[in-house]
Scaffold this active site. Structure first.
Site, mmCIF file in Angstrom:
data_model
loop_
_atom_site.group_PDB
_atom_site.id
_atom_site.type_symbol
_atom_site.label_atom_id
_atom_site.label_comp_id
_atom_site.label_asym_id
_atom_site.label_seq_id
_atom_site.Cartn_x
_atom_site.Cartn_y
_atom_site.Cartn_z
ATOM 1 N N ASN A 110 0.865 -1.173 0.000
ATOM 2 C CA ASN A 110 0.000 0.000 0.000
ATOM 3 C C ASN A 110 0.909 1.233 0.000
ATOM 4 O OD1 ASN A 110 -1.705 2.242 1.000
ATOM 5 N ND2 ASN A 110 -3.248 0.634 1.172
ATOM 6 N N ALA A 111 0.647 2.173 -0.872
ATOM 7 C CA ALA A 111 1.522 3.334 -1.045
ATOM 8 C C ALA A 111 1.267 4.460 -0.042
ATOM 9 C CB ALA A 111 1.365 3.877 -2.467
#
Length: 167
Positions: free
Chosen positions: A41-42
């Site tokens: 997840n960024a």
């Protein structure tokens, strides 16, 4: 078979001006007890680039950096039934939204909500906005930081997310 899940309490400090809303924590986040815990997840990488709250910092330090920047974190959905981690797997009739009226009563300085993706925005508009009795909020959807949302690359997501520090 779907399983009932419960989200996390908000991460918010007094004087927060910005609220970032997801839909419901994914399986990795629920297992870790941390927002945006999936390693692909960024979200934390973006927060690192924008305010120095990157994934290399311990989770508690990342939350401190968010607080110092006036940013709160929460999810629209407080409880729901879902099998897996995808928003698409949430059973629509099982959604119970978090108590936003109570939240805004305690945190009146929040004036801008940024949605981490379309599902969070849609859930907020359907389950929460009609209950807010005309409270004026600036609402803005940002591209999802989820690894499932691969339509945009990191640079494009980072550029869009820079809106949270633009004022």
């Amino acid at each position: 078979m779907s399983v009932e899940l419960r989200g996390f309490p908000p991460v918010v400090a007094a004087g927060a001006r910005i609220l970032v809303l997801g839909s419901m924590p994914g399986a990795a986040s629920l297992a870790a007890g941390e927002y945006y815990a999936h390693p692909r997840n960024a979200f934390w990488q973006i927060m690192g680039d924008l305010i120095g709250a990157g994934p290399a910092l311990p989770y508690a330090r990342r939350l401190e950096r968010l607080a110092a920047a006036g940013i709160a974190l929460w999810d629209v959905i407080g409880a729901c039934e879902r099998l897996g981690s995808l928003d698409a797997d949430i059973v629509p009739g099982s959604i119970r939204a978090n108590d936003f009226a109570g939240f805004f009563a305690v945190h009146p300085a929040i004036s801008h909500i940024f949605f981490n993706g379309a599902a969070a925005e849609a859930a907020f508009r359907r389950h929460v906005l009609p209950t807010l009795d005309g409270r004026v909020l600036r609402l803005q959807r940002l591209p999802s930081t989820s690894p499932a949302h691969a339509a945009r690359g990191y640079a494009e997501k980072l550029a869009a997310w820079s809106a949270i520090v633009a004022g």
